[in-house]
Design an enzyme around this catalytic site. Structure first.
Site, PDB file in Angstrom:
ATOM      1  N   LYS A   1      19.534  22.155  17.716  1.00 13.82           N
ATOM      2  CA  LYS A   1      19.189  23.578  17.841  1.00 13.82           C
ATOM      3  C   LYS A   1      17.722  23.816  17.484  1.00 13.82           C
ATOM      4  O   LYS A   1      16.994  24.455  18.243  1.00 13.82           O
ATOM      5  CB  LYS A   1      20.075  24.407  16.893  1.00 13.82           C
ATOM      6  CG  LYS A   1      19.576  25.818  16.637  1.00 13.82           C
ATOM      7  CD  LYS A   1      20.543  26.634  15.824  1.00 13.82           C
ATOM      8  CE  LYS A   1      20.226  26.769  14.364  1.00 13.82           C
ATOM      9  NZ  LYS A   1      18.998  27.499  14.028  1.00 13.82           N
ATOM     10  N   ASN A   2      17.304  23.302  16.347  1.00 14.43           N
ATOM     11  CA  ASN A   2      15.956  23.619  15.869  1.00 14.43           C
ATOM     12  C   ASN A   2      14.857  22.933  16.670  1.00 14.43           C
ATOM     13  O   ASN A   2      13.690  23.293  16.553  1.00 14.43           O
ATOM     14  CB  ASN A   2      15.823  23.287  14.379  1.00 14.43           C
ATOM     15  CG  ASN A   2      16.614  24.261  13.516  1.00 14.43           C
ATOM     16  OD1 ASN A   2      17.203  25.215  14.027  1.00 14.43           O
ATOM     17  ND2 ASN A   2      16.646  24.017  12.218  1.00 14.43           N
TER      18      ASN A   2
ATOM     19  N   CYS B   1      19.467  34.498  10.267  1.00 17.24           N
ATOM     20  CA  CYS B   1      20.431  34.459   9.169  1.00 17.24           C
ATOM     21  C   CYS B   1      19.875  35.164   7.937  1.00 17.24           C
ATOM     22  O   CYS B   1      18.683  35.107   7.661  1.00 17.24           O
ATOM     23  CB  CYS B   1      20.724  33.012   8.797  1.00 17.24           C
ATOM     24  SG  CYS B   1      22.090  32.334   9.710  1.00 17.24           S
TER      25      CYS B   1
ATOM     26  N   ARG C   1      12.554  35.860   4.073  1.00 18.04           N
ATOM     27  CA  ARG C   1      11.975  35.297   5.289  1.00 18.04           C
ATOM     28  C   ARG C   1      10.784  36.101   5.809  1.00 18.04           C
ATOM     29  O   ARG C   1      10.817  36.670   6.910  1.00 18.04           O
ATOM     30  CB  ARG C   1      13.058  35.132   6.364  1.00 18.04           C
ATOM     31  CG  ARG C   1      14.231  34.312   5.864  1.00 18.04           C
ATOM     32  CD  ARG C   1      15.125  33.816   6.936  1.00 18.04           C
ATOM     33  NE  ARG C   1      14.663  32.557   7.482  1.00 18.04           N
ATOM     34  CZ  ARG C   1      15.404  31.743   8.212  1.00 18.04           C
ATOM     35  NH1 ARG C   1      16.632  32.067   8.488  1.00 18.04           N
ATOM     36  NH2 ARG C   1      14.927  30.618   8.670  1.00 18.04           N
TER      37      ARG C   1
ATOM     38  N   ASP D   1       4.264  36.286   6.896  1.00 20.33           N
ATOM     39  CA  ASP D   1       2.834  36.361   6.579  1.00 20.33           C
ATOM     40  C   ASP D   1       2.059  35.101   6.979  1.00 20.33           C
ATOM     41  O   ASP D   1       0.930  35.181   7.469  1.00 20.33           O
ATOM     42  CB  ASP D   1       2.651  36.634   5.072  1.00 20.33           C
ATOM     43  CG  ASP D   1       3.376  35.610   4.210  1.00 20.33           C
ATOM     44  OD1 ASP D   1       4.559  35.319   4.494  1.00 20.33           O
ATOM     45  OD2 ASP D   1       2.769  35.071   3.265  1.00 20.33           O
TER      46      ASP D   1
ATOM     47  N   ILE E   1      14.062  26.346  -1.061  1.00 20.74           N
ATOM     48  CA  ILE E   1      13.444  26.863   0.173  1.00 20.74           C
ATOM     49  C   ILE E   1      13.813  28.338   0.391  1.00 20.74           C
ATOM     50  O   ILE E   1      12.937  29.182   0.535  1.00 20.74           O
ATOM     51  CB  ILE E   1      13.851  26.032   1.411  1.00 20.74           C
ATOM     52  CG1 ILE E   1      13.721  24.529   1.147  1.00 20.74           C
ATOM     53  CG2 ILE E   1      13.044  26.465   2.646  1.00 20.74           C
ATOM     54  CD1 ILE E   1      12.312  24.000   0.991  1.00 20.74           C
TER      55      ILE E   1
ATOM     56  N   ARG F   1      26.461  29.959  16.402  1.00 20.72           N
ATOM     57  CA  ARG F   1      25.015  30.040  16.665  1.00 20.72           C
ATOM     58  C   ARG F   1      24.390  28.650  16.674  1.00 20.72           C
ATOM     59  O   ARG F   1      23.353  28.445  17.302  1.00 20.72           O
ATOM     60  CB  ARG F   1      24.336  30.877  15.572  1.00 20.72           C
ATOM     61  CG  ARG F   1      24.586  32.368  15.694  1.00 20.72           C
ATOM     62  CD  ARG F   1      23.750  33.125  14.704  1.00 20.72           C
ATOM     63  NE  ARG F   1      22.450  32.489  14.602  1.00 20.72           N
ATOM     64  CZ  ARG F   1      21.624  32.616  13.590  1.00 20.72           C
ATOM     65  NH1 ARG F   1      21.941  33.376  12.570  1.00 20.72           N
ATOM     66  NH2 ARG F   1      20.459  31.994  13.573  1.00 20.72           N
TER      67      ARG F   1
HETATM   68  C1  UD1 Z   1      13.266  26.587   9.894  1.00 20.36           C
HETATM   69  C2  UD1 Z   1      14.646  26.247  10.453  1.00 20.36           C
HETATM   70  C3  UD1 Z   1      15.709  26.466   9.398  1.00 20.36           C
HETATM   71  C4  UD1 Z   1      15.367  25.673   8.156  1.00 20.36           C
HETATM   72  C5  UD1 Z   1      13.944  25.971   7.689  1.00 20.36           C
HETATM   73  C6  UD1 Z   1      13.503  25.111   6.531  1.00 20.36           C
HETATM   74  C7  UD1 Z   1      14.500  26.738  12.813  1.00 20.36           C
HETATM   75  C8  UD1 Z   1      14.944  27.601  13.945  1.00 20.36           C
HETATM   76  N1  UD1 Z   1      14.911  27.112  11.601  1.00 20.36           N
HETATM   77  O1  UD1 Z   1      13.249  27.965   9.549  1.00 20.36           O
HETATM   78  O2  UD1 Z   1      16.955  26.024   9.938  1.00 20.36           O
HETATM   79  O3  UD1 Z   1      16.271  26.011   7.141  1.00 20.36           O
HETATM   80  O4  UD1 Z   1      13.010  25.766   8.763  1.00 20.36           O
HETATM   81  O5  UD1 Z   1      13.622  23.763   6.866  1.00 20.36           O
HETATM   82  O6  UD1 Z   1      13.835  25.735  13.002  1.00 20.36           O
HETATM   83  N2  UD1 Z   1       7.704  31.448   4.388  1.00 20.36           N
HETATM   84  C9  UD1 Z   1       6.834  32.408   3.941  1.00 20.36           C
HETATM   85  N3  UD1 Z   1       6.066  33.066   4.863  1.00 20.36           N
HETATM   86  C10 UD1 Z   1       6.121  32.790   6.198  1.00 20.36           C
HETATM   87  C11 UD1 Z   1       7.021  31.794   6.644  1.00 20.36           C
HETATM   88  C12 UD1 Z   1       7.812  31.143   5.722  1.00 20.36           C
HETATM   89  O7  UD1 Z   1       6.743  32.679   2.752  1.00 20.36           O
HETATM   90  O8  UD1 Z   1       5.381  33.404   6.973  1.00 20.36           O
HETATM   91  C13 UD1 Z   1       8.564  30.730   3.417  1.00 20.36           C
HETATM   92  C14 UD1 Z   1      10.037  31.028   3.634  1.00 20.36           C
HETATM   93  O9  UD1 Z   1      10.442  32.206   2.994  1.00 20.36           O
HETATM   94  C15 UD1 Z   1      10.678  29.788   3.045  1.00 20.36           C
HETATM   95  C16 UD1 Z   1       9.673  28.680   3.355  1.00 20.36           C
HETATM   96  O10 UD1 Z   1       8.448  29.339   3.647  1.00 20.36           O
HETATM   97  O11 UD1 Z   1      10.776  29.926   1.643  1.00 20.36           O
HETATM   98  C17 UD1 Z   1      10.052  27.798   4.514  1.00 20.36           C
HETATM   99  O12 UD1 Z   1      10.365  28.602   5.650  1.00 20.36           O
HETATM  100  P1  UD1 Z   1      10.136  28.057   7.140  1.00 20.36           P
HETATM  101  O13 UD1 Z   1       9.875  26.582   7.069  1.00 20.36           O
HETATM  102  O14 UD1 Z   1       9.136  28.912   7.803  1.00 20.36           O
HETATM  103  O15 UD1 Z   1      11.553  28.258   7.799  1.00 20.36           O
HETATM  104  P2  UD1 Z   1      11.863  28.715   9.282  1.00 20.36           P
HETATM  105  O16 UD1 Z   1      10.822  28.191  10.217  1.00 20.36           O
HETATM  106  O17 UD1 Z   1      12.172  30.167   9.296  1.00 20.36           O
END
Ligand code: UD1
Length: 417
Positions: free
Chosen positions: A22-23, A116, A121, A124, A327, A398
């Site tokens: 999926k990812n 989810c 999430r 920024d 995370i 999903r």
């Molecule tokens: C992706 C995966 C999800 C997985 C996650 C971590 C997909 C579709 N989803 O989610 O399944 O659990 O990686 O391996 O690939 N953060 C910020 N600001 C931002 C973006 C992220 O503070 O702008 C923080 C988030 O709150 C979190 C951490 O960074 O604590 C990691 O998030 P991120 O790696 O971005 O996860 P996703 O890409 O949403």
């Protein structure tokens, strides 16, 4: 078909083939927009999040057609403009269309993405990184408006290795003017898969799989055929379900190397593994040992997406386990359901739980609150004595093509109702 019913207590046995990731599929589908040509993505999983991404691509003007072995996306007819709000708000991954649409059209208007409910999430990191590449953001009637008169390369340093932000920089960078140097990039295998797809399309990306990427912007990309790799999280779910039920199974196509951290933990629980190019053979213990501490971390650490499954397994562990979630702060919504099944779990703070294993779990009526927590409740149902009914399983669909079929292939008594 929102519930899954399980008569538990059967040790999983047999052979199951692991679906496409999926990812990996979601950002690669978004990336297919960049080519303006046809791409065929083999082994694309048939899951709700992919269907939502397909609707979004269609609303942007792509022609999409499912084929027996995968999906064909023709992005020659993309209309630059607004994205349908419905699909965008129900799926976090709509966010990777931000980078892709900026690469293709230099402008997009979209909803704040959903997904989810596993923490705040924020986005920024995406906005700051793309801002450094010349993108200007504003809010238009509650929607996000992004525009770049000149999309250009930049030196970007991510303070946190965000998977989504890394993907957005890559998607915007491959068609930007000049070079983008991204430090602090996430190293998840799905990012490597995205880079491999884009390289097949003619993109120039160095350092895939490391925390420093150099993306050299090109004037155009081309359509290609690509095979989506197997889903390490689905494979890890089934591996841990074997651990929890004392089963032995062959997980065909499971990517052993990507599951190193998971197998290290599962070995300490008493599991045995044999990995090969073809997949992973798993032999679970009759009762899992309690691993003192399990901590989630960015790849190559223990994945947050398998934390709930590890929690379900250790609910039957022989001793006490502390699980630390580093995370997403909201990943313990599964605790309530596990407790209903007899698990002894104490939340010590917002990021930690202490699990004291019990000899057996008991079937109960429980409710999935999010994707991976839902899969963990199904896993717990397989481990439990008696009947379990898990409602709210649209969350599970999903990400899992057909979790009931897969577990039935391993001998489980499980149906969707
Ligand atoms: C992706 C995966 C999800 C997985 C996650 C971590 C997909 C579709 N989803 O989610 O399944 O659990 O990686 O391996 O690939 N953060 C910020 N600001 C931002 C973006 C992220 O503070 O702008 C923080 C988030 O709150 C979190 C951490 O960074 O604590 C990691 O998030 P991120 O790696 O971005 O996860 P996703 O890409 O949403």
């Amino acid at each position: 078909m929102d519930s899954i019913c399980i008569r538990g207590g059967v040790a999983l046995q047999g052979n199951v083939c692991i679906q496409g990731s999926k990812n990996a599929a979601l950002p690669i589908l978004a990336a297919s927009l960049l080519t303006g040509e046809c791409s065929v993505l083999k082994n694309c999983p048939r899951i709700l999040d992919v269907y939502a991404m397909v609707s979004l691509l269609q609303s942007l003007g792509c022609a999409v057609c499912w084929q027996e072995s995968g999906i064909m996306v023709d992005s020659s007819g993309v209309k630059c403009g607004e994205m349908s709000s419905e699909a965008a708000t129900c799926m976090r991954s709509s966010l990777c269309l931000l980078g892709a649409m900026l690469g293709r059209c230099r402008e997009v208007v979209m909803e704040h993405p959903g997904g989810c409910v596993i923490g705040e999430r924020p986005i920024d990191l995406h906005l700051t990184a793309l801002g450094q590449m010349g993108v200007v953001f504003s809010e238009e009637r509650g929607r996000l408006h992004a525009i770049a008169d000149r999309l250009h390369g930049a030196e970007i340093d991510l303070p946190t290795p965000s998977v989504g932000a890394t993907e957005n920089v890559i998607l915007a960078g491959v068609l930007a003017e000049g070079d983008t140097i991204l430090s602090g990039a996430a190293r998840e295998p799905e990012i490597t898969a995205l880079c491999r797809y884009l390289q097949c399309c003619g993109a120039c990306i160095e350092g895939a799989g490391t925390d420093r990427l150099v993306i050299r912007g090109q004037s155009r990309l081309y359509g290609t055929d690509f095979t989506i790799p197997a889903d390490r999280i689905v494979a890890g779910t089934y591996l841990l379900a074997c651990m929890g039920t004392g089963g032995s199974a062959f997980l065909e196509r499971a990517p052993g190397e990507e599951l190193t951290a998971v197998m290290e933990v599962a070995e300490r629980m008493g599991g045995h593994f044999c990995t090969s190019e073809q997949g992973i053979y798993v032999q679970g213990p009759s009762r899992p040992r309690a691993v003192e501490r399990i901590r989630t971390a960015p790849y190559p650490g223990f994945p947050t997406d398998l934390q709930s499954m590890a929690l379900a397994v250790e609910a039957r562990g022989n001793g006490v386990t502390e699980i630390e979630e580093n995370i997403f702060e909201n990943r313990f919504r599964v605790v309530e359901g596990l407790r209903r099944m007899g698990a002894c779990i104490e939340q010590t703070d917002s990021r930690r739980v202490r699990v004291t294993g019990v000899p057996f779990l008991t079937g109960a009526e429980v409710c999935a609150k999010e994707l991976r927590g839902g899969a963990a409740l199904v896993t717990a149902g397989l481990m439990a004595q008696g009947e379990t009914s898990v409602s709210g399983c649209s969350f599970v669909y999903r990400g899992y093509e057909n979790i009931c079929r897969d577990f039935r292939e391993l001998g489980a008594r499980i149906t969707s109702v």
